[in-house]
Design a protein around this motif. Structure first.
Motif, PDB file in Angstrom:
ATOM      1  N   SER A 192      26.966  37.581  39.036  1.00  0.00           N
ATOM      2  CA  SER A 192      28.048  37.534  38.051  1.00  0.00           C
ATOM      3  C   SER A 192      29.285  38.194  38.643  1.00  0.00           C
ATOM      4  O   SER A 192      29.214  38.885  39.669  1.00  0.00           O
ATOM      5  N   TYR A 193      30.431  37.974  37.979  1.00  0.00           N
ATOM      6  CA  TYR A 193      31.690  38.592  38.378  1.00  0.00           C
ATOM      7  C   TYR A 193      32.248  39.377  37.200  1.00  0.00           C
ATOM      8  O   TYR A 193      32.032  38.999  36.035  1.00  0.00           O
ATOM      9  N   PRO A 194      32.988  40.452  37.449  1.00  0.00           N
ATOM     10  CA  PRO A 194      33.649  41.163  36.350  1.00  0.00           C
ATOM     11  C   PRO A 194      34.744  40.277  35.740  1.00  0.00           C
ATOM     12  O   PRO A 194      35.548  39.703  36.468  1.00  0.00           O
ATOM     13  N   LEU A 195      34.751  40.170  34.411  1.00  0.00           N
ATOM     14  CA  LEU A 195      35.664  39.261  33.731  1.00  0.00           C
ATOM     15  C   LEU A 195      36.535  39.996  32.714  1.00  0.00           C
ATOM     16  O   LEU A 195      36.162  41.047  32.190  1.00  0.00           O
ATOM     17  N   THR A 196      37.710  39.414  32.449  1.00  0.00           N
ATOM     18  CA  THR A 196      38.537  39.888  31.343  1.00  0.00           C
ATOM     19  C   THR A 196      37.992  39.303  30.043  1.00  0.00           C
ATOM     20  O   THR A 196      37.073  38.479  30.052  1.00  0.00           O
ATOM     21  N   VAL A 197      38.567  39.710  28.914  1.00  0.00           N
ATOM     22  CA  VAL A 197      38.108  39.191  27.624  1.00  0.00           C
ATOM     23  C   VAL A 197      38.382  37.704  27.478  1.00  0.00           C
ATOM     24  O   VAL A 197      37.756  37.019  26.669  1.00  0.00           O
ATOM     25  N   THR A 198      39.323  37.182  28.296  1.00  0.00           N
ATOM     26  CA  THR A 198      39.627  35.746  28.245  1.00  0.00           C
ATOM     27  C   THR A 198      38.858  34.954  29.300  1.00  0.00           C
ATOM     28  O   THR A 198      39.100  33.761  29.477  1.00  0.00           O
ATOM     29  N   TYR A 204      40.406  43.000  41.187  1.00  0.00           N
ATOM     30  CA  TYR A 204      40.498  44.409  41.578  1.00  0.00           C
ATOM     31  C   TYR A 204      39.196  45.133  41.267  1.00  0.00           C
ATOM     32  O   TYR A 204      38.783  46.036  42.002  1.00  0.00           O
ATOM     33  N   GLU A 205      38.509  44.726  40.189  1.00  0.00           N
ATOM     34  CA  GLU A 205      37.216  45.317  39.869  1.00  0.00           C
ATOM     35  C   GLU A 205      36.154  44.806  40.845  1.00  0.00           C
ATOM     36  O   GLU A 205      35.262  45.555  41.253  1.00  0.00           O
ATOM     37  N   LEU A 206      36.261  43.529  41.208  1.00  0.00           N
ATOM     38  CA  LEU A 206      35.320  42.957  42.172  1.00  0.00           C
ATOM     39  C   LEU A 206      35.453  43.655  43.518  1.00  0.00           C
ATOM     40  O   LEU A 206      34.457  43.927  44.193  1.00  0.00           O
ATOM     41  N   ARG A 207      36.689  43.949  43.889  1.00  0.00           N
ATOM     42  CA  ARG A 207      36.928  44.678  45.145  1.00  0.00           C
ATOM     43  C   ARG A 207      36.269  46.053  45.098  1.00  0.00           C
ATOM     44  O   ARG A 207      35.604  46.468  46.056  1.00  0.00           O
ATOM     45  N   LYS A 208      36.433  46.765  43.983  1.00  0.00           N
ATOM     46  CA  LYS A 208      35.818  48.087  43.842  1.00  0.00           C
ATOM     47  C   LYS A 208      34.304  48.004  43.958  1.00  0.00           C
ATOM     48  O   LYS A 208      33.669  48.818  44.639  1.00  0.00           O
ATOM     49  N   GLU A 209      33.733  47.014  43.276  1.00  0.00           N
ATOM     50  CA  GLU A 209      32.283  46.848  43.315  1.00  0.00           C
ATOM     51  C   GLU A 209      31.800  46.538  44.727  1.00  0.00           C
ATOM     52  O   GLU A 209      30.775  47.057  45.176  1.00  0.00           O
ATOM     53  N   ALA A 210      32.552  45.682  45.434  1.00  0.00           N
ATOM     54  CA  ALA A 210      32.173  45.313  46.802  1.00  0.00           C
ATOM     55  C   ALA A 210      32.239  46.529  47.727  1.00  0.00           C
ATOM     56  O   ALA A 210      31.329  46.764  48.532  1.00  0.00           O
ATOM     57  N   GLU A 211      33.329  47.303  47.627  1.00  0.00           N
ATOM     58  CA  GLU A 211      33.471  48.488  48.475  1.00  0.00           C
ATOM     59  C   GLU A 211      32.369  49.503  48.202  1.00  0.00           C
ATOM     60  O   GLU A 211      31.848  50.136  49.125  1.00  0.00           O
ATOM     61  N   GLN A 212      32.018  49.636  46.919  1.00  0.00           N
ATOM     62  CA  GLN A 212      30.942  50.563  46.561  1.00  0.00           C
ATOM     63  C   GLN A 212      29.601  50.082  47.129  1.00  0.00           C
ATOM     64  O   GLN A 212      28.842  50.874  47.688  1.00  0.00           O
ATOM     65  N   GLN A 213      29.327  48.797  47.004  1.00  0.00           N
ATOM     66  CA  GLN A 213      28.069  48.252  47.501  1.00  0.00           C
ATOM     67  C   GLN A 213      27.975  48.354  49.015  1.00  0.00           C
ATOM     68  O   GLN A 213      26.900  48.578  49.576  1.00  0.00           O
ATOM     69  N   LEU A 214      29.115  48.197  49.699  1.00  0.00           N
ATOM     70  CA  LEU A 214      29.152  48.244  51.157  1.00  0.00           C
ATOM     71  C   LEU A 214      29.279  49.666  51.702  1.00  0.00           C
ATOM     72  O   LEU A 214      29.204  49.885  52.914  1.00  0.00           O
ATOM     73  N   GLY A 215      29.510  50.614  50.799  1.00  0.00           N
ATOM     74  CA  GLY A 215      29.648  51.994  51.225  1.00  0.00           C
ATOM     75  C   GLY A 215      30.940  52.283  51.932  1.00  0.00           C
ATOM     76  O   GLY A 215      31.002  53.142  52.821  1.00  0.00           O
ATOM     77  N   LEU A 216      32.007  51.581  51.542  1.00  0.00           N
ATOM     78  CA  LEU A 216      33.304  51.745  52.190  1.00  0.00           C
ATOM     79  C   LEU A 216      34.158  52.723  51.381  1.00  0.00           C
ATOM     80  O   LEU A 216      34.195  52.652  50.162  1.00  0.00           O
ATOM     81  N   LYS A 217      34.890  53.566  52.078  1.00  0.00           N
ATOM     82  CA  LYS A 217      35.756  54.538  51.413  1.00  0.00           C
ATOM     83  C   LYS A 217      37.123  54.534  52.074  1.00  0.00           C
ATOM     84  O   LYS A 217      37.243  54.361  53.287  1.00  0.00           O
ATOM     85  N   LYS A 218      38.143  54.721  51.249  1.00  0.00           N
ATOM     86  CA  LYS A 218      39.509  54.818  51.787  1.00  0.00           C
ATOM     87  C   LYS A 218      39.723  56.192  52.398  1.00  0.00           C
ATOM     88  O   LYS A 218      39.223  57.209  51.908  1.00  0.00           O
ATOM     89  N   ASP A 219      40.509  56.215  53.489  1.00  0.00           N
ATOM     90  CA  ASP A 219      40.856  57.496  54.102  1.00  0.00           C
ATOM     91  C   ASP A 219      41.781  58.276  53.189  1.00  0.00           C
ATOM     92  O   ASP A 219      42.711  57.716  52.610  1.00  0.00           O
ATOM     93  N   LYS A 220      41.544  59.549  53.059  1.00  0.00           N
ATOM     94  CA  LYS A 220      42.415  60.376  52.220  1.00  0.00           C
ATOM     95  C   LYS A 220      43.643  60.801  52.997  1.00  0.00           C
ATOM     96  O   LYS A 220      43.611  60.961  54.182  1.00  0.00           O
TER      97      LYS A 220
END
Length: 220
Positions: A192-198, A204-220
């Motif tokens: 499934s994909y994250p969806l809006t109410v419409t 942007y939510e899919l990107r967050k989920e992908a980065e979390q699943q892949l264990g990727l973090k932005k440099d501070k």
């Protein structure tokens, strides 16, 4: 009785239509473009970084101007200045290309564009290609953070029910048909994909989920 299919494009800010096909257009124009610019309306494609008009057929940001463009956002001058230039051009935020007859092809959204090692990559182009794979039901492509390249391409794929596939299989399929810098580095299989109410996909939510699943973090 004959019926004609016409395709139209516009935004609420453009009241709301700026491009439209003709009933007599051929199938290619009806299926691959949003038509030609309507009367008394101007359109141009510009480089998002420089604001300069790009050559015919090249991809850039679609901008429109004319009687249809709104005066501004209600009680929000900052947003108005962000989206409408002093000379009246409205920034659609859409990536598009246009031919010599002003027929316009929508390529995607600027905010979805991936910048990988200085190369502009348009997710919609890769998504359309991935949909040609016989096992793929739906594909969404996002950019995920990468320390060396800035962003890397991640394909989030729904498979046709009952099918099995590997990331390597998808990459091999890509290597045979598209440029090397457009081949997804990461391939995730989702249900499934994250969806809006419409019902629109929230990239942007899919990107967050992908980065979390892949264990990727932005440099501070």
């Amino acid at each position: 009785m004959e019926y004609y299919v016409m395709v139209a494009y516009g935004t609420t800010e453009n009241s709301p239509m700026t491009f439209c096909t003709s009933p007599t257009d051929n199938l290619e124009r009806k299926s691959e473009t949003v038509g030609f610019v309507v009367e008394h309306t101007e359109a141009k494609i510009v480089d998002p970084t420089t604001g300069q008009v790009v050559p015919l057929g090249a991809t850039g940001e679609l901008m429109t101007r004319g009687y249809c463009v709104m005066l501004g956002y209600w009680d929000d001058e900052a947003k108005t200045q962000e989206c409408i230039t002093k000379s009246g051009w409205y920034k659609t935020g859409d990536l598009a290309s246009m031919d010599a007859f002003s027929y316009c092809r929508i390529e995607g959204r600027i905010k979805d564009m991936i910048i990988r090692g200085g190369e502009n990559v348009y997710p919609a182009e890769i998504e359309q290609f991935l949909h040609t794979h016989p096992k793929v039901k739906e594909a969404q492509v996002v950019g995920v953070v990468d320390a060396r390249m800035g962003e890397e391409i991640c394909a989030c794929i729904k498979l046709i029910d009952g099918e099995e596939c590997t990331a390597e299989e998808i990459k091999v399929y890509c290597k045979q048909h598209i440029a090397h810098f457009k081949i997804p580095r990461y391939v995730l299989f989702v249900t499934s994909y994250p969806l809006t109410v419409t019902g629109k996909i929230q990239k942007y939510e899919l990107r967050k989920e992908a980065e979390q699943q892949l264990g990727l973090k932005k440099d501070k």
